[in-house]
Scaffold this active site. Structure first.
Site, short mmCIF file in Angstrom:
data_model
loop_
_atom_site.label_atom_id
_atom_site.label_comp_id
_atom_site.label_asym_id
_atom_site.label_seq_id
_atom_site.Cartn_x
_atom_site.Cartn_y
_atom_site.Cartn_z
CG ASN A 1 55.43 57.17 66.59
OD1 ASN A 1 56.13 58.06 66.16
ND2 ASN A 1 55.78 55.89 66.52
CG HIS B 1 56.45 49.08 59.06
ND1 HIS B 1 55.87 48.06 59.79
CD2 HIS B 1 57.54 48.54 58.46
CE1 HIS B 1 56.59 46.96 59.63
NE2 HIS B 1 57.61 47.23 58.83
CB THR C 1 45.87 49.11 51.51
OG1 THR C 1 47.11 48.39 51.49
CG2 THR C 1 46.09 50.54 51.03
#
Length: 210
Positions: A15, A106, A138
């Site tokens: 990525n 994800h 988070t």
């Protein structure tokens, strides 16, 4: 002004490569790995980027390592920190230090299947649509505000490997897009949700491929 990006990775960083090879209004100012032998570092060096290895096994605990990592990240003065296959759970102190500047990808349609083995779990549940999610990080693992998602069909003959490969193709599409939106200042967070300031309908990608 060009957006300064620090990339964190633990392995090959496919990525990261997708982001590095896209035409984006960013400058990748450092690529940092917790594994000195990570292939992503070699790719970064080959592109002339700053590559930093910080071996987490040489530190007493997560908090000590994350404190060192945070200092190294901050040294490069990033506007955005991109997790690209960074395979460690970040401490709450690290996340707080870069709150609002941390993006992760994800391999599931969050909030479904947080954590590991997402493709195996998707097949075990018999779902018909799977995919990937870019979200802000988070302290609530894999539950930060969603930026963009891509969906792929699940085939009856899929294995975890074939499904993962199809999802990965979409990861390489949506992660550069999310980074572009951030760099262009187009993301707006409100009431725990993220939308595009100028387009409320284009934060999903649907693959019809096999």
């Amino acid at each position: 002004m060009t957006c300064r990006v620090v990339v964190l990775l633990s392995g090959r960083g496919s990525n990261f490569q997708a982001i590095a090879e896209a035409s984006l209004p960013i400058e990748i100012v450092a690529v940092i790995s917790n594994r000195p032998q990570a292939a992503g570092l070699e790719y970064a060096r080959a592109r002339g980027l700053t590559a930093v290895a910080l071996d987490h096994t040489q530190h007493a605990d997560r908090e000590a390592f994350d404190s060192l990592l945070a200092d190294e990240v901050e040294r490069h003065q990033p506007d955005l920190v991109v997790l690209a296959g960074y395979m460690r759970i970040l401490s709450s102190a690290f996340i707080a230090r870069f709150d609002g500047r941390l993006l992760n990808i994800h391999p599931s349609l969050l909030p479904m299947f947080p954590g590991l083995k997402t493709h195996e779990r998707a097949l075990a549940e018999g779902i018909k649509i799977h995919g990937c999610t870019v979200h802000f990080v988070t302290a609530d693992l894999d539950h930060g505000p969603i930026v963009i998602q891509a969906a792929v069909p699940v085939r009856a003959d899929d294995t975890p490997a074939t499904l993962a490969a199809r999802v990965l193709q979409q990861e390489h599409r949506i992660y550069p897009q999310a980074v572009r939106w951030y760099a262009e200042g187009r993301l707006e967070k409100k009431h725990g949700h993220v939308n595009l300031k100028d387009d409320l309908t284009s934060q999903s990608v649907f693959s019809t491929g096999t």
